[in-house]
Design a protein around this motif. Structure first.
Motif, PDB file in Angstrom:
ATOM      1  N   SER A 118       0.729  -1.250   0.031  1.00  0.00           N
ATOM      2  CA  SER A 118       0.039   0.187  -0.131  1.00  0.00           C
ATOM      3  C   SER A 118       0.785   1.329   0.106  1.00  0.00           C
ATOM      4  CB  SER A 118      -0.945  -0.101   1.461  1.00  0.00           C
ATOM      5  OG  SER A 118      -1.639  -0.941   1.189  1.00  0.00           O
ATOM      6  N   ILE A 119       2.076   1.392   0.610  1.00  0.00           N
ATOM      7  CA  ILE A 119       3.000   2.441   0.763  1.00  0.00           C
ATOM      8  C   ILE A 119       3.325   2.981  -0.842  1.00  0.00           C
ATOM      9  CG2 ILE A 119       5.132   3.253   1.222  1.00  0.00           C
ATOM     10  CD1 ILE A 119       4.923   1.561   3.856  1.00  0.00           C
ATOM     11  N   PRO A 120       3.768   2.136  -1.596  1.00  0.00           N
ATOM     12  CA  PRO A 120       4.192   2.714  -2.932  1.00  0.00           C
ATOM     13  C   PRO A 120       2.662   2.935  -3.868  1.00  0.00           C
ATOM     14  CG  PRO A 120       4.665   0.376  -2.822  1.00  0.00           C
ATOM     15  CD  PRO A 120       4.233   1.007  -1.485  1.00  0.00           C
ATOM     16  N   ALA A 121       1.908   2.064  -3.658  1.00  0.00           N
ATOM     17  CA  ALA A 121       0.743   2.159  -4.658  1.00  0.00           C
ATOM     18  C   ALA A 121      -0.408   3.318  -4.226  1.00  0.00           C
ATOM     19  CB  ALA A 121      -0.210   0.721  -4.406  1.00  0.00           C
ATOM     20  N   SER A 122      -0.321   3.572  -2.758  1.00  0.00           N
ATOM     21  CA  SER A 122      -1.156   4.499  -2.580  1.00  0.00           C
ATOM     22  C   SER A 122      -0.527   6.098  -3.029  1.00  0.00           C
ATOM     23  CB  SER A 122      -1.533   4.679  -1.030  1.00  0.00           C
ATOM     24  OG  SER A 122      -2.180   3.597  -0.408  1.00  0.00           O
ATOM     25  N   THR A 123       0.667   5.968  -2.809  1.00  0.00           N
ATOM     26  CA  THR A 123       1.316   7.312  -3.232  1.00  0.00           C
ATOM     27  C   THR A 123       1.289   7.430  -4.635  1.00  0.00           C
ATOM     28  OG1 THR A 123       3.141   6.904  -1.593  1.00  0.00           O
ATOM     29  CG2 THR A 123       3.699   8.354  -3.307  1.00  0.00           C
ATOM     30  N   ALA A 124       1.485   6.394  -5.380  1.00  0.00           N
ATOM     31  CA  ALA A 124       1.293   6.543  -7.059  1.00  0.00           C
ATOM     32  C   ALA A 124      -0.040   6.900  -7.325  1.00  0.00           C
ATOM     33  CB  ALA A 124       1.666   5.165  -7.474  1.00  0.00           C
ATOM     34  N   LEU A 125      -1.098   6.336  -6.662  1.00  0.00           N
ATOM     35  CA  LEU A 125      -2.823   6.685  -6.819  1.00  0.00           C
ATOM     36  C   LEU A 125      -2.832   8.024  -6.714  1.00  0.00           C
ATOM     37  CD1 LEU A 125      -4.784   5.441  -8.456  1.00  0.00           C
ATOM     38  CD2 LEU A 125      -5.731   4.737  -6.178  1.00  0.00           C
ATOM     39  N   GLU A 126      -2.258   8.518  -5.561  1.00  0.00           N
ATOM     40  CA  GLU A 126      -2.523   9.885  -5.418  1.00  0.00           C
ATOM     41  C   GLU A 126      -1.840  10.919  -6.295  1.00  0.00           C
ATOM     42  OE1 GLU A 126      -2.118  10.921  -0.934  1.00  0.00           O
ATOM     43  OE2 GLU A 126      -2.198  12.895  -1.413  1.00  0.00           O
ATOM     44  N   ASP A 127      -0.687  10.458  -6.566  1.00  0.00           N
ATOM     45  CA  ASP A 127       0.089  11.315  -7.697  1.00  0.00           C
ATOM     46  C   ASP A 127      -0.911  11.382  -9.008  1.00  0.00           C
ATOM     47  OD1 ASP A 127       1.986  11.773  -5.880  1.00  0.00           O
ATOM     48  OD2 ASP A 127       3.540  10.404  -6.996  1.00  0.00           O
ATOM     49  N   LEU A 128      -1.402  10.204  -9.074  1.00  0.00           N
ATOM     50  CA  LEU A 128      -2.225  10.136 -10.410  1.00  0.00           C
ATOM     51  C   LEU A 128      -3.468  11.090 -10.429  1.00  0.00           C
ATOM     52  CD1 LEU A 128      -1.884   6.136 -11.410  1.00  0.00           C
ATOM     53  CD2 LEU A 128      -1.083   8.153 -12.829  1.00  0.00           C
ATOM     54  N   VAL A 129      -4.097  11.187  -9.136  1.00  0.00           N
ATOM     55  CA  VAL A 129      -5.231  12.005  -8.887  1.00  0.00           C
ATOM     56  C   VAL A 129      -4.643  13.436  -9.062  1.00  0.00           C
ATOM     57  CG1 VAL A 129      -6.802  12.952  -7.122  1.00  0.00           C
ATOM     58  CG2 VAL A 129      -6.389  10.504  -7.541  1.00  0.00           C
ATOM     59  N   ALA A 130      -3.489  13.800  -8.889  1.00  0.00           N
ATOM     60  CA  ALA A 130      -2.951  15.349  -8.946  1.00  0.00           C
ATOM     61  C   ALA A 130      -2.513  15.405 -10.426  1.00  0.00           C
ATOM     62  CB  ALA A 130      -1.915  15.371  -8.103  1.00  0.00           C
ATOM     63  N   LYS A 131      -1.891  14.315 -11.050  1.00  0.00           N
ATOM     64  CA  LYS A 131      -1.748  14.570 -12.448  1.00  0.00           C
ATOM     65  C   LYS A 131      -2.883  14.713 -13.485  1.00  0.00           C
ATOM     66  CE  LYS A 131       2.810  12.323 -12.004  1.00  0.00           C
ATOM     67  NZ  LYS A 131       3.653  11.295 -12.455  1.00  0.00           N
ATOM     68  N   LEU A 132      -3.817  13.689 -13.236  1.00  0.00           N
ATOM     69  CA  LEU A 132      -4.973  13.720 -14.225  1.00  0.00           C
ATOM     70  C   LEU A 132      -5.818  14.776 -13.688  1.00  0.00           C
ATOM     71  CD1 LEU A 132      -5.305   9.702 -14.345  1.00  0.00           C
ATOM     72  CD2 LEU A 132      -4.201  11.248 -16.031  1.00  0.00           C
ATOM     73  N   GLY A 133      -6.107  15.022 -12.438  1.00  0.00           N
ATOM     74  CA  GLY A 133      -6.796  16.153 -11.970  1.00  0.00           C
ATOM     75  C   GLY A 133      -6.015  17.293 -11.672  1.00  0.00           C
ATOM     76  N   SER A 134      -5.786  17.605 -10.158  1.00  0.00           N
ATOM     77  CA  SER A 134      -4.999  18.768  -9.928  1.00  0.00           C
ATOM     78  C   SER A 134      -4.604  18.684  -8.620  1.00  0.00           C
ATOM     79  CB  SER A 134      -6.115  20.008  -9.979  1.00  0.00           C
ATOM     80  OG  SER A 134      -7.176  19.921  -8.854  1.00  0.00           O
ATOM     81  N   PRO A 135      -3.512  19.538  -8.283  1.00  0.00           N
ATOM     82  CA  PRO A 135      -3.093  19.270  -6.799  1.00  0.00           C
ATOM     83  C   PRO A 135      -4.149  19.564  -5.990  1.00  0.00           C
ATOM     84  CG  PRO A 135      -1.355  20.598  -8.289  1.00  0.00           C
ATOM     85  CD  PRO A 135      -2.685  20.105  -8.947  1.00  0.00           C
ATOM     86  N   HIS A 136      -5.144  20.437  -6.199  1.00  0.00           N
ATOM     87  CA  HIS A 136      -6.199  20.824  -5.266  1.00  0.00           C
ATOM     88  C   HIS A 136      -6.981  19.701  -5.102  1.00  0.00           C
ATOM     89  CE1 HIS A 136      -5.245  25.120  -6.233  1.00  0.00           C
ATOM     90  NE2 HIS A 136      -5.810  25.333  -4.838  1.00  0.00           N
ATOM     91  N   LEU A 137      -7.372  18.955  -6.225  1.00  0.00           N
ATOM     92  CA  LEU A 137      -8.248  17.786  -6.075  1.00  0.00           C
ATOM     93  C   LEU A 137      -7.384  16.772  -5.083  1.00  0.00           C
ATOM     94  CD1 LEU A 137     -10.934  16.197  -6.849  1.00  0.00           C
ATOM     95  CD2 LEU A 137      -9.344  15.201  -8.857  1.00  0.00           C
ATOM     96  N   ALA A 138      -6.086  16.462  -5.401  1.00  0.00           N
ATOM     97  CA  ALA A 138      -5.166  15.558  -4.725  1.00  0.00           C
ATOM     98  C   ALA A 138      -5.218  15.978  -3.203  1.00  0.00           C
ATOM     99  CB  ALA A 138      -4.021  15.332  -5.390  1.00  0.00           C
ATOM    100  N   ALA A 139      -5.057  17.346  -2.924  1.00  0.00           N
ATOM    101  CA  ALA A 139      -4.972  17.603  -1.628  1.00  0.00           C
ATOM    102  C   ALA A 139      -6.438  17.492  -0.802  1.00  0.00           C
ATOM    103  CB  ALA A 139      -4.672  19.133  -1.493  1.00  0.00           C
TER     104      ALA A 139
END
Lengths: 188, 419
Positions: B100-121
């Motif tokens: 979960s440590i690398p996978a959650s980080t990657a998925l959260e990054d994808l939320v930021a990349k495909l959406g925005s840093p605001h959405l990820a935050a």
């Protein structure tokens, strides 16, 4: 030689499925993440909201690293990149004074293996009159600067790091950006 | 009561038996890989913050004990083998966390990349962590089914294994978070941030955390495996629904919803905790109650075929039906025959449970333990292990415990800045 039963074969197939799903999570998702760019352009003409009402005008030519940048209502982080140089600003609630904030940031820097702070801390003031402390640090293969401010019960921690040559080239733009740091003056 | 709701398990699941299952070695390899990954992480944390890491391990290790006892007690009548409980706990703490440590980080990054840093935050943690972590934990219950399918013989078993996977995950994650808080505080190797994290993640959010979500997922897997009287699509649908319920509960818990709603202060914080945490807690309690009652009905039915009051009486059959009634029978014995009476009733109940399982396996039960405890109870002047009338002492004790729990919660919330 013992023959494998149907139940054992199904159990083994199921285990392979479990391994494949775990591999998809542990390696697949990070691979997809790496395939997409971390940064996107950011305008150097308007203030960028870091979090907790703190804004900064990004340096000219910087890109925004969206994997680290996380704006928020009571805290926030932004990471700008100028080539190999990283310019990070973190805002978070803080109850102490400027000296304590400086000490906390220095401790956090030196907690990383190989990182050392260099020289004394000096005063700095932003264009908006926000007083802070700045200092330097070294790390294997790179040098760094840090600046810290305290305003409205928040600390604003700035860390800048990169290879010596790149850092020397970009530092003027970054220092100009740091001087544009502003708070909205509201206690959260 | 249909036998389809409970499928009697073969006797035990010793390591030697598990070792003959090919899937066990795959699971063992995954556990080893997870252990290496987590040991590397623990080594880094302990190297930088030895005192804080030790304090976190001790505090959260102690917190695991009552959780473990409660979860294990859920399945009183047909206890799960300790080997499998340990395996489930280890999966949660070693495999699910390290994936979960690398996978959650990657998925959260994808939320930021495909959406925005605001959405990820705002929503990154709410979307990424539940998706990755619930999947990794579900695979833990699936792994138990693969290595010892016969041991998952009721929905309640699924709940127990799911909760154990969740508990392992929760404890290790809490330790990592606690030492992370020490690093963030930047005050060196201090234990105050560990204590603050313990209050926050242990007391305030511990009850409705991964153990609860894991129990929900486990109920679904249990239903999928056990209810073979239902159509496959129906069972699969139920398992998916349980996964979605766990995922949605986790999303709600991590979401920014109500973050600014009721304002500041202890009461407001308590309100948010309850609004976010009570729905999944209520759902799991209902599920556990239902699954426990089904299993209890099944085993009590087996015991009722004995028709021998020397072995078990009607009142004792009734007392075995629920955890509350079993506890009431022990209390009643304690009031009438002291500590020895309480102990004898506990042993008699355990012996009854073993006989019930042996009867369900169509074997020849051994009644020696039952007869021995009956003899002890007779000598103590309390021959029957039945629940007595509700005493004022028990009512007073319940009220005092509730008041103390609320006071501890209040102090914890105030200490964390809620007031």
């Amino acid at each position: 030689m013992a023959r494998i039963t149907r139940r054992e074969r199904m159990s083994l197939l199921g285990a392979v499925g479990v391994v494949a799903t775990l591999a998809g999570l542990a390696f697949g998702l990070p691979a997809i993440d790496r395939a997409l760019p971390d940064t996107r352009p950011v305008s150097a003409d308007e203030p960028y909201l870091i979090g907790a009402g703190v804004t900064v005008v990004p340096p000219v030519g910087a890109t925004l690293d969206v994997t680290v940048t996380r704006p928020g209502g009571s805290a926030g982080t932004v990471l700008f990149r100028l080539g190999s140089v990283q310019y990070q600003i973190a805002v978070r609630p803080f109850d102490g004074d400027l000296r304590a904030a400086g000490e906390r940031l220095r401790q956090r820097i030196t907690a990383t293996s190989g990182y050392q702070v260099t020289g004394p801390q000096l005063g700095i003031t932003t264009a908006g009159g926000l007083a802070g402390l700045q200092g330097g640090y070294t790390a294997p293969g790179r040098s760094g600067r840090y600046v810290v401010f305290v305003a409205d019960r928040d600390s604003v921690e700035v860390t800048i790091s990169g290879a010596d040559l790149d850092l020397a080239r970009t530092l003027p733009q970054i220092e100009a950006s740091t001087r544009t740091l502003q708070t909205d003056g509201r206690d959260r | 009561m249909t036998p389809a709701a409970v499928r009697p398990a073969p006797d035990g699941a010793r390591l030697s038996a598990l070792a003959r299952v090919p899937a066990f070695w795959v699971v063992a390899a995954l556990l080893l890989a997870g252990a290496v990954r987590m040991a590397q992480l623990a080594g880094r944390l302990a190297g930088t913050y030895p005192l804080a890491t030790a304090a976190a391990v001790v505090l959260f290790g102690l917190l695991a004990v009552p959780f473990w006892l409660v979860v294990a007690e859920l399945d009183f009548l047909e206890r799960e083998p300790i080997e499998l409980l340990v395996l489930a706990f280890a999966w949660g703490g070693l495999v699910a966390t390290s994936v979960s440590i690398p996978a959650s980080t990657a998925l959260e990054d994808l939320v930021a990349k495909l959406g925005s840093p605001h959405l990820a935050a705002d929503w990154g943690a709410a979307l990424a962590a539940p998706s990755v972590e619930e999947t990794a934990k579900t695979l833990g219950v699936v792994a138990i089914v693969l290595v010892a399918r016969a041991q998952v013989n009721s929905v309640l078993d699924g709940v127990v294994y799911g909760a154990m996977v969740g508990l392992g995950f929760q404890i290790v994650e809490d330790i990592v978070f606690a030492v992370g808080a020490v690093a963030l505080a930047g005050q060196g190797d201090q234990i105050q941030p560990v204590i603050a994290t313990f209050l926050l993640r242990g007391f305030l959010s511990g009850v409705w955390s991964h153990t609860l979500f894991g129990a929900l997922v486990g109920a679904g897997i249990g239903y999928l495996v056990v209810r073979r009287d239902r159509r496959p699509a129906h069972r699969l649908g139920a398992a998916l629904l349980a996964f979605l319920a766990a995922w949605a509960s986790h999303v709600l818990w991590n979401s920014p919803l109500l973050g600014d709603g009721p304002g500041n202060g202890t009461l407001a914080l308590l309100g948010v905790l309850l609004l976010k945490g009570l729905p999944p807690l209520a759902l799991v309690l209902v599920l556990v109650r239902r699954a426990h009652d089904r299993e209890a009905d099944y085993y009590v039915e087996r015991l009722s075929t004995l028709r021998d009051p020397e072995l078990i009486t009607e009142g004792e059959l009734e007392a075995l039906r629920s955890g509350a009634k079993r506890a009431a029978a022990r209390r009643f014995a304690g009031e009438r025959a002291g500590r020895a009476g309480r102990r004898a009733v506990r042993r008699l109940q355990g012996a009854h449970a073993r006989v019930a399982v042996e009867l369900s396996q169509a074997g020849a039960p051994n009644y020696d333990d039952v007869r021995e405890q009956r003899k002890v109870l007779r000598e103590l002047g309390h021959p029957e292990a039945i629940a007595g009338p509700r005493s004022w002492r028990h009512t007073a004790s319940t009220i005092v415990t509730t008041v103390v729990a609320i006071a501890v919660l209040w102090v914890a919330l105030s200490a964390l800045g809620g007031a």
